[in-house]
Design an enzyme around this catalytic site. Sequence first.
Site, PDB file in Angstrom:
ATOM      1  N   LYS A 100      47.530  39.137  29.466  1.00  0.00           N
ATOM      2  CA  LYS A 100      47.607  39.710  30.802  1.00  0.00           C
ATOM      3  C   LYS A 100      49.044  40.182  31.046  1.00  0.00           C
ATOM      4  O   LYS A 100      49.985  39.394  30.981  1.00  0.00           O
ATOM      5  CB  LYS A 100      47.220  38.681  31.861  1.00  0.00           C
ATOM      6  CG  LYS A 100      47.308  39.248  33.279  1.00  0.00           C
ATOM      7  CD  LYS A 100      47.226  38.160  34.331  1.00  0.00           C
ATOM      8  CE  LYS A 100      47.573  38.744  35.695  1.00  0.00           C
ATOM      9  NZ  LYS A 100      47.724  37.709  36.734  1.00  0.00           N
ATOM     10  N   GLY A 161      49.508  34.949  45.860  1.00  0.00           N
ATOM     11  CA  GLY A 161      49.652  33.658  46.532  1.00  0.00           C
ATOM     12  C   GLY A 161      49.576  33.703  48.040  1.00  0.00           C
ATOM     13  O   GLY A 161      49.767  32.684  48.707  1.00  0.00           O
ATOM     14  N   ALA A 187      45.022  38.374  42.493  1.00  0.00           N
ATOM     15  CA  ALA A 187      46.070  38.117  43.494  1.00  0.00           C
ATOM     16  C   ALA A 187      45.583  38.287  44.925  1.00  0.00           C
ATOM     17  O   ALA A 187      44.926  39.269  45.267  1.00  0.00           O
ATOM     18  CB  ALA A 187      47.290  39.001  43.258  1.00  0.00           C
ATOM     19  N   ASN A 209      43.947  31.555  41.363  1.00  0.00           N
ATOM     20  CA  ASN A 209      44.827  30.425  41.053  1.00  0.00           C
ATOM     21  C   ASN A 209      45.171  29.648  42.321  1.00  0.00           C
ATOM     22  O   ASN A 209      44.671  28.557  42.573  1.00  0.00           O
ATOM     23  CB  ASN A 209      46.083  30.893  40.343  1.00  0.00           C
ATOM     24  CG  ASN A 209      46.934  29.749  39.800  1.00  0.00           C
ATOM     25  OD1 ASN A 209      47.954  29.964  39.191  1.00  0.00           O
ATOM     26  ND2 ASN A 209      46.537  28.497  40.010  1.00  0.00           N
TER      27      ASN A 209
END
Length: 257
Positions: A100, A161, A187, A209
Amino acid sequence: MKKDIFKIGGVVLKSRLIVGTGKYKNFKETAEAVKASGASMVTVAVRRINILDKKKPLLTDFLNPKIIKYLPNTAGCFNANESLRTLRLAREMGGWTMVKLEVLGDKKTLYPDMLETLKATKILVKEGFKVLVYCSDDPLLAKKLEHLGASAIMPLASPIGSGQGIQNKINLSLIIKNAKVPVIVDAGIGTASDSTIAMELGCDGVLVNSAIAKAKKPVLMAESFKNAVLSGRQSFLSGRMPRLFYADASSPTKGLI
């Protein structure tokens, strides 16, 4: 659903959910969350994780790379040269060629530097890498990445995030419509419903994530994402009803008493 195959660069994945391995309390929690998510691929930040020091905990002790496919990424790289050096190192250490690419523009927004991203993609493809590319939600730039040989396009939903979810459905839809390679939202996903929306738009997969790792109960959140991605994909394949500007009664209009 058995015939609904998810393939990237010739590699077939059982799950359309890809999970990041950063921000967890420890590797044990990471492994538990990955298992609950049902993901068959995880991303690993080469620059931020211990790979060589056997005296310290190793991610590979908790997530077997023979069972879970590792996707090395270039998180923390701010130009093409840094990202190239990082991924070449990953190839030397683990033989990884599916990677990635993530070339950041600045430390505050973590938006991709697309000029450096395009430059690095071109070189990596020529060197035989299968490159999944983190990029902006610009349909024209996404198409250029595809022309350069990217194995998958990974447009952001919102800043990394941030948990803000999908902020530009129109651009994302345009990218999906024009792409001939997998489109994976990367994201900004904040909760399971965001991933359902991404899948209903027609995305081939979702990478998550922070939304899992920073949840109060990461393992439970991971399971919710597994269900949400599956639900969204089934909804997309089902073909939603048309949007109407007027009411359409559910009950029959003939034979009324």
